[in-house]
Enzyme design. Structure first.
Site, short mmCIF file in Angstrom:
data_model
loop_
_atom_site.label_atom_id
_atom_site.label_comp_id
_atom_site.label_asym_id
_atom_site.label_seq_id
_atom_site.Cartn_x
_atom_site.Cartn_y
_atom_site.Cartn_z
N GLY A 1 8.81 -40.78 -81.52
CA GLY A 1 8.13 -39.77 -82.32
C GLY A 1 8.76 -38.41 -82.28
O GLY A 1 8.16 -37.44 -82.78
N ASP A 2 9.96 -38.29 -81.74
CA ASP A 2 10.70 -37.02 -81.73
C ASP A 2 12.18 -37.38 -81.68
O ASP A 2 12.58 -38.37 -82.26
CB ASP A 2 10.25 -36.14 -80.55
CG ASP A 2 10.43 -34.65 -80.82
OD1 ASP A 2 11.59 -34.23 -81.05
OD2 ASP A 2 9.44 -33.90 -80.83
N ASP A 3 13.01 -36.58 -80.99
CA ASP A 3 14.43 -36.92 -80.90
C ASP A 3 14.62 -38.22 -80.14
O ASP A 3 14.05 -38.41 -79.07
CB ASP A 3 15.20 -35.81 -80.17
CG ASP A 3 15.18 -34.49 -80.92
OD1 ASP A 3 15.45 -34.49 -82.13
OD2 ASP A 3 14.87 -33.46 -80.29
#
Length: 427
Positions: free
Chosen positions: A217-219
């Site tokens: 859900g991010d990098d």
């Protein structure tokens, strides 16, 4: 390579019950304590059999192998009262999401040597859903904890397991040396799982990440080295990092990032043989005035973009700061960055390199690039305050900030004005 330990224990020998209900924290702690007594004999291995093993956070010890059998699942308890509070990281000076302390990680280690976490693709599950909900509702008073965090340690191997649904960053080696991460699956929902970075090497040296799948859900990967004045003072760079043979996805941030917390410096990074699919951005460097430090000697090669909004990004106004005490005169240096053999299709903006008057981007090289685009608007190769070169064939047409060379590296056209800005965030 993982070492064979002279002594092997099963978690059940220490009272572990894999029913997903009973709390196994004491069983893990007793197993780790038993292995801590075997250091002079080469350490020990703690086997986690098939089953669901609910636990609060626990610490590892040196010369230890944590082995997860097939269908073994370590479940992190989702009640924050079981998660210990720790001081802020010294290179952050702040809990990242809140001032003051931060929650520790589910699996933690400090000042260790010779650590192996491996298995037959067993799973460590942080059960982050309740953490994410509380974070969005602003019900947490402290920064959420990572799933696995190892600090001030060396000779680490993490392989052949699945990490999923971390409350915060998933795998966070901090100020460590000689780390190998391979044959991993790292998962979190691609939306509404905030800050669930896959792997965050932070002030780390001599690290290999390879042969893995990451969708979070991010990098997917974010290389860091400290935040503003705290990172400058701590002064531990991330360097000698090799990332290869991955498939990654990030619909919220980027597949592979450097920064934005890079105040201790980042250098000698190679990223190669990576497929980025169904992502918002592929590779990104992000920083800001006040960071200080540097990003240099970065090599990207043999990258493939499939259905990516923006392929290559350098952003110099990522203005998140721990407090107002940073020095705006501390500007980062961005230089010696190369992109070779970049291909793909379904990309909206192949390149967006946004230097600034304060933070120019120097000595950028593009060679052998062909990216199919979704929308043939102007300025799809976007630049501002950039100095560098294009060698040979590059599609789409590069921005005017860059010098053009033929395939024999002979100058064809010199850029007349490197400070031209054609950044267009409307698409």
């Amino acid at each position: 390579m993982p070492k064979f330990r002279p002594v092997v224990f099963s978690l059940t020998e220490f009272g572990g019950i894999g029913d997903g209900v009973g709390l196994n924290t004491e069983a893990f702690e007793r197993g780790v304590f038993a292995i801590s007594k075997l250091a002079k004999k080469g350490g020990g291995q703690l086997n986690v059999p098939a089953g669901k093993w609910l636990t609060a956070p626990f610490n590892l010890t040196s010369h230890m192998t944590l082995f997860l059998d097939e269908n073994a699942v370590i479940l992190g308890i989702d009640d924050e009262k079981y998660w210990p509070l720790m001081p802020p990281l010294p290179s952050y000076g702040h809990g990242r999401e809140h001032p003051g302390p931060r929650y520790g990680s589910l699996i933690h280690g400090q000042n260790l040597r010779d650590i192996v976490i491996t298995g037959h693709n067993g799973t460590i599950n942080g059960q982050g859903q309740l953490w994410w909900k509380k974070y969005r509702q602003k019900l947490l008073n402290y920064t959420r904890g990572p799933l696995v965090q190892i600090m001030w340690s060396a000779n680490i191997l993490i392989s052949n397991i699945t990490l999923r649904d971390s409350p915060f960053w998933t795998l966070h080696p901090y100020d460590c040396k000689n780390i190998t991460v391979r044959n991993m699956t790292i998962l979190a929902p691609i939306f509404e799982a905030p800050n669930t970075d896959g792997i965050d090497p932070d002030s780390c040296e001599d690290m290999l990440i390879e042969d893995s799948y990451i969708s979070v859900g991010d990098d997917a990967i974010a290389i860091k080295s400290g935040w503003d004045q705290y990172g400058i003072s701590y002064g531990r760079p991330s360097k000698n990092i090799h990332i290869r043979n991955l498939v990654v996805r990030s619909m919220v941030s980027a597949g592979i990032s450097i920064g934005s917390e890079m105040s201790g410096g980042v250098s000698n990074v190679t990223v190669e043989n990576v497929l980025f699919w169904n992502s918002r951005r592929a590779v990104r460097i992000k920083t800001a005035v006040g960071r200080g430090g540097y990003v240099k000697d970065i090599s990207y090669r043999n990258l493939t973009f499939e259905d990516v909004r923006v392929g290559i990004v350098i952003k110099t106004d990522y203005n998140e700061h721990p407090n107002g005490e940073f020095d705006p005169k501390d500007v980062p240096v961005l230089q010696d960055i190369s992109y070779t053999s970049i291909h793909g299709e379904g990309v909206r903006v192949p390149v967006r390199i946004q230097g600034s008057d304060d933070i120019p981007v120097r000595n950028i090289t593009f060679r052998d690039m062909s990216v199919g685009i979704t929308d043939k608007k102007q300025h799809i190769f976007q630049c501002a305050y950039v100095e560098g070169r294009v060698i040979g064939s590059v599609y789409p047409a590069p921005c005017e900030n860059l010098d053009l060379y033929n395939e024999h590296e002979q100058l064809v056209k010199k850029s007349t004005f490197q400070n031209i800005s054609d950044i267009d965030y409307s698409f």
